[in-house]
Design a protein around this motif. Structure first.
Motif, PDB file in Angstrom:
ATOM      1  N   LYS A 116       0.822  -1.205   0.000  1.00 16.86           N
ATOM      2  CA  LYS A 116       0.000   0.000   0.000  1.00 16.86           C
ATOM      3  C   LYS A 116       0.860   1.262   0.000  1.00 16.86           C
ATOM      4  CE  LYS A 116      -4.029  -2.097   2.246  1.00 16.86           C
ATOM      5  NZ  LYS A 116      -4.921  -2.092   3.443  1.00 16.86           N
ATOM      6  N   ASP A 117       2.070   1.173   0.544  1.00 18.40           N
ATOM      7  CA  ASP A 117       2.962   2.330   0.518  1.00 18.40           C
ATOM      8  C   ASP A 117       3.330   2.696  -0.920  1.00 18.40           C
ATOM      9  OD1 ASP A 117       3.172   2.614   3.366  1.00 18.40           O
ATOM     10  OD2 ASP A 117       4.502   0.871   3.381  1.00 18.40           O
ATOM     11  N   ILE A 118       3.551   1.683  -1.738  1.00 22.10           N
ATOM     12  CA  ILE A 118       3.851   1.919  -3.148  1.00 22.10           C
ATOM     13  C   ILE A 118       2.599   2.384  -3.879  1.00 22.10           C
ATOM     14  CG2 ILE A 118       4.816   0.921  -5.249  1.00 22.10           C
ATOM     15  CD1 ILE A 118       6.741   1.086  -2.841  1.00 22.10           C
ATOM     16  N   ALA A 119       1.471   1.793  -3.553  1.00 25.10           N
ATOM     17  CA  ALA A 119       0.211   2.176  -4.189  1.00 25.10           C
ATOM     18  C   ALA A 119      -0.130   3.629  -3.900  1.00 25.10           C
ATOM     19  CB  ALA A 119      -0.916   1.260  -3.703  1.00 25.10           C
ATOM     20  N   ASN A 120       0.042   4.059  -2.647  1.00 23.49           N
ATOM     21  CA  ASN A 120      -0.276   5.438  -2.280  1.00 23.49           C
ATOM     22  C   ASN A 120       0.637   6.435  -2.995  1.00 23.49           C
ATOM     23  OD1 ASN A 120      -2.301   4.603  -0.531  1.00 23.49           O
ATOM     24  ND2 ASN A 120      -0.967   4.552   1.257  1.00 23.49           N
ATOM     25  N   THR A 121       1.909   6.073  -3.142  1.00 22.77           N
ATOM     26  CA  THR A 121       2.836   6.945  -3.860  1.00 22.77           C
ATOM     27  C   THR A 121       2.442   7.056  -5.327  1.00 22.77           C
ATOM     28  OG1 THR A 121       4.585   6.193  -2.351  1.00 22.77           O
ATOM     29  CG2 THR A 121       5.277   7.398  -4.312  1.00 22.77           C
ATOM     30  N   THR A 122       1.955   5.957  -5.877  1.00 22.58           N
ATOM     31  CA  THR A 122       1.485   5.951  -7.265  1.00 22.58           C
ATOM     32  C   THR A 122       0.333   6.921  -7.455  1.00 22.58           C
ATOM     33  OG1 THR A 122       2.141   3.635  -7.506  1.00 22.58           O
ATOM     34  CG2 THR A 122       0.567   4.490  -9.105  1.00 22.58           C
ATOM     35  N   VAL A 123      -0.653   6.834  -6.591  1.00 21.30           N
ATOM     36  CA  VAL A 123      -1.819   7.717  -6.688  1.00 21.30           C
ATOM     37  C   VAL A 123      -1.378   9.180  -6.591  1.00 21.30           C
ATOM     38  CG1 VAL A 123      -3.960   8.428  -5.553  1.00 21.30           C
ATOM     39  CG2 VAL A 123      -3.438   5.997  -5.825  1.00 21.30           C
ATOM     40  N   PHE A 124      -0.475   9.462  -5.663  1.00 26.33           N
ATOM     41  CA  PHE A 124       0.009  10.840  -5.504  1.00 26.33           C
ATOM     42  C   PHE A 124       0.704  11.338  -6.767  1.00 26.33           C
ATOM     43  CE2 PHE A 124       3.825  13.402  -4.424  1.00 26.33           C
ATOM     44  CZ  PHE A 124       3.173  14.602  -4.161  1.00 26.33           C
ATOM     45  N   LEU A 125       1.619  10.534  -7.320  1.00 29.37           N
ATOM     46  CA  LEU A 125       2.395  10.978  -8.479  1.00 29.37           C
ATOM     47  C   LEU A 125       1.537  11.141  -9.734  1.00 29.37           C
ATOM     48  CD1 LEU A 125       5.734   8.988  -8.052  1.00 29.37           C
ATOM     49  CD2 LEU A 125       5.357  11.446  -7.741  1.00 29.37           C
ATOM     50  N   PHE A 126       0.455  10.404  -9.823  1.00 27.24           N
ATOM     51  CA  PHE A 126      -0.437  10.547 -10.967  1.00 27.24           C
ATOM     52  C   PHE A 126      -1.500  11.637 -10.753  1.00 27.24           C
ATOM     53  CE2 PHE A 126       0.180   5.976 -12.766  1.00 27.24           C
ATOM     54  CZ  PHE A 126       1.214   6.423 -13.559  1.00 27.24           C
ATOM     55  N   SER A 127      -1.559  12.186  -9.559  1.00 27.08           N
ATOM     56  CA  SER A 127      -2.605  13.150  -9.230  1.00 27.08           C
ATOM     57  C   SER A 127      -2.163  14.578  -9.529  1.00 27.08           C
ATOM     58  CB  SER A 127      -2.980  13.048  -7.747  1.00 27.08           C
ATOM     59  OG  SER A 127      -1.973  13.650  -6.934  1.00 27.08           O
ATOM     60  N   GLY A 128      -3.131  15.470  -9.507  1.00 30.88           N
ATOM     61  CA  GLY A 128      -2.828  16.881  -9.694  1.00 30.88           C
ATOM     62  C   GLY A 128      -1.965  17.454  -8.597  1.00 30.88           C
ATOM     63  N   ALA A 129      -1.951  16.797  -7.436  1.00 30.89           N
ATOM     64  CA  ALA A 129      -1.124  17.273  -6.328  1.00 30.89           C
ATOM     65  C   ALA A 129       0.366  17.186  -6.651  1.00 30.89           C
ATOM     66  CB  ALA A 129      -1.419  16.460  -5.068  1.00 30.89           C
ATOM     67  N   ALA A 130       0.721  16.378  -7.662  1.00 32.20           N
ATOM     68  CA  ALA A 130       2.119  16.208  -8.060  1.00 32.20           C
ATOM     69  C   ALA A 130       2.398  16.845  -9.420  1.00 32.20           C
ATOM     70  CB  ALA A 130       2.471  14.717  -8.096  1.00 32.20           C
ATOM     71  N   SER A 131       1.602  17.821  -9.799  1.00 31.27           N
ATOM     72  CA  SER A 131       1.706  18.393 -11.144  1.00 31.27           C
ATOM     73  C   SER A 131       3.036  19.088 -11.409  1.00 31.27           C
ATOM     74  CB  SER A 131       0.556  19.372 -11.401  1.00 31.27           C
ATOM     75  OG  SER A 131       0.624  20.469 -10.491  1.00 31.27           O
TER      76      SER A 131
END
Length: 253
Positions: free
Chosen positions: A197-212
């Motif tokens: 889940k740590d890797i999954a959460n990082t994935t969601v963040f990097l693909f999100s607008g929060a990481a634009s």
């Protein structure tokens, strides 16, 4: 990683060589997330198969927003005991597979102003015995992602790397940890091993607008363990007498 992104509203296509396993997993992901997941049989070493998978994806979903380059191969072997073909195979899967995936998907990711995540490793940050093949391959993946971020940034494309540390319950940790090894947490500043889940959460963040505004980065998700990591095999015994290590190394799968 795919499940987490699907739970946040994405549909997906997953790739692999074994269609029966892919189909089963795609059905499971669709059921768990309420989204659509398709299976596409492809070997990342084969550009034509990747191009066909992209065509299938575009036909079904109309485009591609995000790409996870996660193909990998690994096993423990010293340079003296690693064949030229063994080294080449890991380079082909990890490095060439990543490049082939980028080439097949880039027009679609450009069109959507999307993003890439490449799954790498931390092994090449130091000289890790018995890991020359994957160290060379993943160092090349990191470099490829950096160039992709620079060249494609003006087109609206982002590219980052996730470098997992020790993630509990994964095949990688099981295969690369010595048999009968000490599983103490003394070298884990976070006080635990990582979770998928740590890797999954990082994935969601990097693909999100929060990481634009995050691109061209290598994110080590390792609980700070890399700062303390040492070789798990006895040193220098493991390089002076590789034959003595056979009882500690799990058989290749």
């Amino acid at each position: 990683m795919t499940e987490a992104v699907m739970r946040h509203g994405a549909d997906a296509v997953i790739l692999g060589r074994k269609l029966d396993r892919l189909t089963q997993t795609a059905e499971e992901l669709s059921r768990l997330t309420g989204r659509t997941c398709l299976a596409a049989q492809a070997d990342v070493r084969n550009p034509k198969q990747l191009q066909d998978a992209v065509a299938k994806t575009v036909e079904k979903f109309g485009g591609i927003d995000f790409v996870i380059c996660g193909a990998a191969g690994n096993f423990l072997a010293p340079i003296s005991g690693l064949s030229e073909n063994g080294f080449k195979t890991v380079i082909e899967i990890d490095t060439l597979g990543t490049y082939n995936t980028i080439k097949a998907t880039l027009p679609q990711v450009r069109a959507s102003k999307g993003a890439y995540i490449h799954v790498s490793a931390t092994l090449h940050y130091k000289g890790t015995p018995y890991q020359v093949h994957v160290s060379a391959a993943k160092a090349a993946v990191d470099a490829t992602s950096n160039v992709l971020a620079v060249e494609e940034g003006p087109h609206g494309v982002r590219s980052n790397v996730i470098a997992p540390g020790p993630i509990a319950g994964t095949e990688g940790v099981d295969r690369l940890s010595p048999k009968g090894g000490d599983n103490a947490l003394g070298d884990m500043p976070a006080g635990r091993y990582g979770d998928v889940k740590d890797i999954a959460n990082t994935t969601v963040f990097l693909f999100s607008g929060a990481a634009s505004f995050i691109s061209g980065q290598v994110i080590a998700v390792d609980g700070a363990s890399e700062h303390l990591r040492t070789t798990q095999l006895p040193y220098p015994d493991s390089v002076l007498d590789p034959a003595s290590m056979k009882s500690l190394i799990k058989a290749r799968m």
